[in-house]
Scaffold this motif. Structure first.
Motif, PDB file in Angstrom:
ATOM      1  N   LEU A  42      60.160 134.685 -10.189  1.00  0.00           N
ATOM      2  CA  LEU A  42      59.795 135.255 -11.488  1.00  0.00           C
ATOM      3  C   LEU A  42      60.372 136.663 -11.542  1.00  0.00           C
ATOM      4  CD1 LEU A  42      58.195 134.937 -14.139  1.00  0.00           C
ATOM      5  CD2 LEU A  42      56.240 135.966 -12.972  1.00  0.00           C
ATOM      6  N   THR A  43      61.367 136.884 -12.396  1.00  0.00           N
ATOM      7  CA  THR A  43      62.090 138.150 -12.347  1.00  0.00           C
ATOM      8  C   THR A  43      62.611 138.571 -13.709  1.00  0.00           C
ATOM      9  OG1 THR A  43      63.954 139.305 -11.290  1.00  0.00           O
ATOM     10  CG2 THR A  43      64.258 136.972 -11.791  1.00  0.00           C
ATOM     11  N   LYS A  44      62.819 139.870 -13.845  1.00  0.00           N
ATOM     12  CA  LYS A  44      63.501 140.423 -15.016  1.00  0.00           C
ATOM     13  C   LYS A  44      64.950 140.767 -14.676  1.00  0.00           C
ATOM     14  CE  LYS A  44      60.475 143.736 -15.723  1.00  0.00           C
ATOM     15  NZ  LYS A  44      59.864 144.919 -16.371  1.00  0.00           N
ATOM     16  N   HIS A  45      65.325 140.565 -13.414  1.00  0.00           N
ATOM     17  CA  HIS A  45      66.675 140.906 -12.949  1.00  0.00           C
ATOM     18  C   HIS A  45      67.290 139.651 -12.349  1.00  0.00           C
ATOM     19  CE1 HIS A  45      69.911 143.351 -11.290  1.00  0.00           C
ATOM     20  NE2 HIS A  45      69.749 142.711 -10.156  1.00  0.00           N
ATOM     21  N   ALA A  46      68.180 139.003 -13.090  1.00  0.00           N
ATOM     22  CA  ALA A  46      68.737 137.728 -12.646  1.00  0.00           C
ATOM     23  C   ALA A  46      70.261 137.757 -12.663  1.00  0.00           C
ATOM     24  CB  ALA A  46      68.223 136.599 -13.533  1.00  0.00           C
ATOM     25  N   PRO A  47      70.892 138.277 -11.607  1.00  0.00           N
ATOM     26  CA  PRO A  47      72.355 138.269 -11.548  1.00  0.00           C
ATOM     27  C   PRO A  47      72.876 136.845 -11.413  1.00  0.00           C
ATOM     28  CG  PRO A  47      71.439 138.929  -9.436  1.00  0.00           C
ATOM     29  CD  PRO A  47      70.289 138.853 -10.398  1.00  0.00           C
ATOM     30  N   PRO A  48      74.117 136.596 -11.813  1.00  0.00           N
ATOM     31  CA  PRO A  48      74.674 135.245 -11.679  1.00  0.00           C
ATOM     32  C   PRO A  48      74.808 134.865 -10.213  1.00  0.00           C
ATOM     33  CG  PRO A  48      76.382 136.810 -12.297  1.00  0.00           C
ATOM     34  CD  PRO A  48      75.081 137.536 -12.405  1.00  0.00           C
ATOM     35  N   PRO A  49      74.808 133.571  -9.909  1.00  0.00           N
ATOM     36  CA  PRO A  49      74.867 133.136  -8.508  1.00  0.00           C
ATOM     37  C   PRO A  49      76.188 133.490  -7.841  1.00  0.00           C
ATOM     38  CG  PRO A  49      75.165 131.271  -9.977  1.00  0.00           C
ATOM     39  CD  PRO A  49      74.769 132.425 -10.843  1.00  0.00           C
ATOM     40  N   GLN A  50      76.123 133.701  -6.532  1.00  0.00           N
ATOM     41  CA  GLN A  50      77.341 133.962  -5.776  1.00  0.00           C
ATOM     42  C   GLN A  50      78.211 132.708  -5.724  1.00  0.00           C
ATOM     43  OE1 GLN A  50      74.667 135.504  -2.600  1.00  0.00           O
ATOM     44  NE2 GLN A  50      76.347 136.908  -2.174  1.00  0.00           N
ATOM     45  N   GLN A  51      79.505 132.918  -5.560  1.00  0.00           N
ATOM     46  CA  GLN A  51      80.446 131.806  -5.524  1.00  0.00           C
ATOM     47  C   GLN A  51      81.049 131.675  -4.130  1.00  0.00           C
ATOM     48  OE1 GLN A  51      83.216 132.794  -8.639  1.00  0.00           O
ATOM     49  NE2 GLN A  51      81.869 132.061 -10.261  1.00  0.00           N
ATOM     50  N   LYS A  52      81.271 130.442  -3.730  1.00  0.00           N
ATOM     51  CA  LYS A  52      81.786 130.155  -2.391  1.00  0.00           C
ATOM     52  C   LYS A  52      83.312 130.038  -2.415  1.00  0.00           C
ATOM     53  CE  LYS A  52      81.256 126.750   1.346  1.00  0.00           C
ATOM     54  NZ  LYS A  52      80.596 125.479   1.721  1.00  0.00           N
ATOM     55  N   LEU A  53      83.956 130.780  -1.502  1.00  0.00           N
ATOM     56  CA  LEU A  53      85.404 130.716  -1.358  1.00  0.00           C
ATOM     57  C   LEU A  53      85.744 130.321   0.075  1.00  0.00           C
ATOM     58  CD1 LEU A  53      86.474 134.108  -3.023  1.00  0.00           C
ATOM     59  CD2 LEU A  53      86.258 131.884  -4.134  1.00  0.00           C
ATOM     60  N   GLU A  54      86.929 129.740   0.254  1.00  0.00           N
ATOM     61  CA  GLU A  54      87.471 129.527   1.586  1.00  0.00           C
ATOM     62  C   GLU A  54      88.688 130.419   1.748  1.00  0.00           C
ATOM     63  OE1 GLU A  54      88.462 125.586   2.683  1.00  0.00           O
ATOM     64  OE2 GLU A  54      86.398 125.010   3.151  1.00  0.00           O
TER      65      GLU A  54
ATOM     66  N   LEU B  73      87.658 130.591   6.853  1.00  0.00           N
ATOM     67  CA  LEU B  73      86.424 131.360   6.756  1.00  0.00           C
ATOM     68  C   LEU B  73      85.756 131.061   5.420  1.00  0.00           C
ATOM     69  CD1 LEU B  73      87.559 134.910   7.982  1.00  0.00           C
ATOM     70  CD2 LEU B  73      86.635 133.024   9.344  1.00  0.00           C
ATOM     71  N   VAL B  74      84.440 131.051   5.422  1.00  0.00           N
ATOM     72  CA  VAL B  74      83.670 130.913   4.191  1.00  0.00           C
ATOM     73  C   VAL B  74      83.236 132.304   3.743  1.00  0.00           C
ATOM     74  CG1 VAL B  74      81.522 130.059   3.181  1.00  0.00           C
ATOM     75  CG2 VAL B  74      82.862 128.591   4.697  1.00  0.00           C
ATOM     76  N   ILE B  75      83.425 132.604   2.471  1.00  0.00           N
ATOM     77  CA  ILE B  75      83.039 133.899   1.910  1.00  0.00           C
ATOM     78  C   ILE B  75      82.245 133.653   0.630  1.00  0.00           C
ATOM     79  CG2 ILE B  75      83.835 136.155   1.112  1.00  0.00           C
ATOM     80  CD1 ILE B  75      86.467 135.663   2.544  1.00  0.00           C
ATOM     81  N   TRP B  76      81.093 134.293   0.528  1.00  0.00           N
ATOM     82  CA  TRP B  76      80.283 134.209  -0.693  1.00  0.00           C
ATOM     83  C   TRP B  76      80.467 135.505  -1.466  1.00  0.00           C
ATOM     84  CZ3 TRP B  76      77.675 129.928  -2.338  1.00  0.00           C
ATOM     85  CH2 TRP B  76      77.540 128.883  -1.417  1.00  0.00           C
TER      86      TRP B  76
END
Length: 371
Positions: free
Chosen positions: A88-100, A141-144
């Motif tokens: 429950l939040t007033k601060h909702a940044p977009p989700p991180q994205q997964k890169l290789e 490598l996986v990078i978020w």
């Protein structure tokens, strides 16, 4: 970009932080926060290596609330990658994205982290724990990463949207590199890949360059705010930047904060050359109000400290500038007494000749803490 390539994966990103969840009356009552304006139930899908404290920091909530909302064991609140948590939040940044990322000759953990604006400890220890420290070319490598988000145009002092910077006089900005990351709290933190605020005599001077290290997020917003203020106000006097943090962060005498690269001391602008910021009559209060508003308009300033006896002069300047009552109450704690939590500009002893500006954590600073 350093040697190497990154490949976007065709996998689903974690559940959108903006996706609302239904909340029952019981949920709202138990959370004790649903009645707050703009608070929304969302779901967060846990990424590999993510900890409960990271999630709490990301959404500006407490770990205790996350435990309660998700019925976790308070003594051993285990979470697992791929699981969704209710928030429950007033601060909702977009989700991180997964890169290789494909490692190439000459790459290092730090260089890859800087290139993607992430914490090198997260990159190596949490996202790629099975990859040896001395990796080889060709390894994956996986990078978020944080997705690029178009920021809204800042509101001007009168509450109207400011004109697009590109349509006005160009700003004399020095490029701020990414990768300098704030960790911990302002009073108990550090800097990773510390970056020094670059010299920019068109905008400011540095009183102590060895104490002018900050996070990329802080330095970028600081320079942008000062540039806009100079352009829009026409102020041509000196502006002196004091302590931010030392290289690497940590304790900086005699300050109790200034340890994580998010605190910036700025000397009050004066009316005439040779004037003293210690003398109330020498301070250019109209210029200071414009500077405060330029900082506030970035949307990234948490608090500005200035003693109450100085704030009353800032209030007079705000009224001369035509600021409406809503803006004044949003920005200034005065005339309320110290201890009231209203206002971005708040009383703090010792802050008479300078303002102490504290910037927010950046979305990618998962180990940065707001307080």
């Amino acid at each position: 970009m350093f040697a190497g390539v990154w490949l976007p994966l065709t996998v689903s990103a974690p559940a959108s932080a903006s996706e609302p969840l239904p909340a029952s009356t019981k949920d709202a009552r138990e959370a004790g926060e649903a009645s707050e304006a703009k608070a929304t139930w969302i779901k967060h899908r846990i990424i590999p290596g993510e900890r409960l404290g990271d999630i709490a920091t990301r959404y500006k909530v407490s770990t205790d609330s996350l435990i309660r909302w998700n019925k976790l064991d308070p003594k051993d609140p285990k979470i697992f990658a791929g699981r969704s948590l209710r928030v429950l939040t007033k601060h909702a940044p977009p989700p991180q994205q997964k890169l290789e990322y494909i490692v190439k000759s000459g790459d290092t953990w730090n260089r890859i982290a800087k290139a993607h604006n992430v914490d090198p400890d997260l990159l190596r220890l949490r996202w790629n724990p099975k990859v040896p420290k001395a990796f080889k070319a060709g390894q994956k490598l996986v990078i978020w990463v944080e997705p690029a988000v178009k920021q809204p145009k800042p509101a001007g002092p009168a509450g109207e949207t400011a004109a697009n910077d590109a349509a006005l006089a160009p700003l004399p900005l020095v490029k701020i590199r990414t990768g300098s990351i704030s960790v911990g709290t302002p009073s108990n933190g550090k800097l990773i890949n510390a970056l020094q605020l670059p010299e920019n005599k068109q905008l400011y001077t540095l009183r102590r360059p060895d104490e002018a290290y900050g996070s990329s997020h802080t330095l970028d917003n600081l320079q942008l705010a000062i540039a806009r203020w100079r352009r829009d106000s026409g102020f041509t006097g000196a502006l002196k930047i004091g302590a931010i943090s030392k290289q690497g962060g940590g304790k900086l005498k005699p300050h109790s904060s200034h340890r994580s690269g998010r605190d910036v001391d700025i000397r009050l602008p004066v009316v005439a050359r040779g004037g003293s910021a210690e003398q109330i009559s020498d301070v250019d209060w109209d210029a200071l109000w414009g500077l405060v508003m330029a900082l506030v308009d970035t949307g990234e300033v948490q608090t500005i400290y200035l003693t109450t006896d100085r704030q009353k002069h800032l209030l007079a300047a705000a009224k001369r500038a035509g600021a409406d009552q809503a803006t004044i109450e949003h920005v200034l704690q005065y005339p309320e007494k110290s201890g009231h939590n209203n206002g971005i500009v708040r009383n703090q002893s010792g802050h008479t000749a300078h303002i102490h500006v504290r910037f927010n954590c950046a979305p990618n600073e998962t180990r940065c803490e707001d307080k």
